[in-house]
Design a protein around this motif. Structure first.
Motif, PDB file in Angstrom:
ATOM      1  N   PHE A 186      31.186  30.621  38.932  1.00 24.83           N
ATOM      2  CA  PHE A 186      29.796  31.045  38.803  1.00 24.83           C
ATOM      3  C   PHE A 186      29.501  32.196  39.743  1.00 24.83           C
ATOM      4  N   VAL A 187      28.781  33.202  39.257  1.00 28.24           N
ATOM      5  CA  VAL A 187      28.258  34.249  40.123  1.00 28.24           C
ATOM      6  C   VAL A 187      27.233  33.595  41.039  1.00 28.24           C
ATOM      7  N   CYS A 188      27.309  33.912  42.319  1.00 21.93           N
ATOM      8  CA  CYS A 188      26.435  33.253  43.291  1.00 21.93           C
ATOM      9  C   CYS A 188      26.035  34.257  44.372  1.00 21.93           C
ATOM     10  N   ASP A 189      24.742  34.421  44.597  1.00 19.25           N
ATOM     11  CA  ASP A 189      24.252  35.360  45.600  1.00 19.25           C
ATOM     12  C   ASP A 189      24.408  34.840  47.032  1.00 19.25           C
ATOM     13  N   ASP A 190      24.496  33.535  47.211  1.00 23.42           N
ATOM     14  CA  ASP A 190      24.553  32.955  48.555  1.00 23.42           C
ATOM     15  C   ASP A 190      25.441  31.707  48.547  1.00 23.42           C
ATOM     16  N   ALA A 236      40.238  39.411  51.328  1.00 24.77           N
ATOM     17  CA  ALA A 236      40.527  40.761  51.820  1.00 24.77           C
ATOM     18  C   ALA A 236      39.716  41.814  51.067  1.00 24.77           C
ATOM     19  N   ALA A 237      39.359  41.530  49.818  1.00 24.13           N
ATOM     20  CA  ALA A 237      38.560  42.463  49.015  1.00 24.13           C
ATOM     21  C   ALA A 237      37.068  42.385  49.343  1.00 24.13           C
ATOM     22  N   ARG A 255      30.840  38.479  44.679  1.00 21.22           N
ATOM     23  CA  ARG A 255      31.795  39.580  44.652  1.00 21.22           C
ATOM     24  C   ARG A 255      31.293  40.771  45.432  1.00 21.22           C
ATOM     25  N   ALA A 256      32.171  41.397  46.214  1.00 20.23           N
ATOM     26  CA  ALA A 256      31.820  42.619  46.914  1.00 20.23           C
ATOM     27  C   ALA A 256      31.459  43.705  45.892  1.00 20.23           C
TER      28      ALA A 256
END
Length: 128
Positions: free
Chosen positions: A75-79, A102-103, A123-124
């Motif tokens: 899941f995409v997660c902001d926090d 590392a990314a 994700r960065a």
């Protein structure tokens, strides 16, 4: 091609659908048309569905015995930190993280109350 849904046989589809709706923000798009518990859950984007069902004629995988890298739902997660704490308070179990790769991605791996692995991803550089 576009993915409509993916499906998971679980021991208690009603409870799983309720937990994912309550704690992960899914909405039930369709339920129970096969004579056994079945729920199609729509994510907040309105673009992806997960089907949870309990078909008594087939075996239910023991998700808790699987390495989460074999099968997990990401899941995409902001926090990830706050969400990990919140989900663990709601019955999930922490497997690892949140850690930074590392990314520069922040990842946490948990198990929902039925043993399914769920990953939280900040994700960065967003992938979607």
């Amino acid at each position: 091609m576009k993915i409509e849904h993916f499906a998971c046989q679980v021991a208690d589809a009603d409870a799983v659908a309720s937990w994912y709706s309550q704690h992960l923000g899914f909405t039930v798009k369709r339920s129970g048309e096969a004579g056994y518990p079945m729920h199609f859950l729509l994510d907040q984007s309105g673009e992806v569905m997960i089907e949870f069902y309990t078909n008594p004629s087939i075996e239910t995988p023991v998700y808790s015995a699987m390495n989460p890298l074999v099968f997990h739902i990401a899941f995409v997660c902001d926090d990830p930190e706050t969400t990990t704490t919140r989900l663990c308070a709601a019955g999930a179990a922490l497997v690892s993280g949140p850690d930074e790769t590392a990314a520069g991605d922040k990842l946490a791996m948990l198990r929902d109350p039925w043993g399914l692995a769920i990953q939280l991803c900040q994700r960065a550089t967003p992938m979607l």
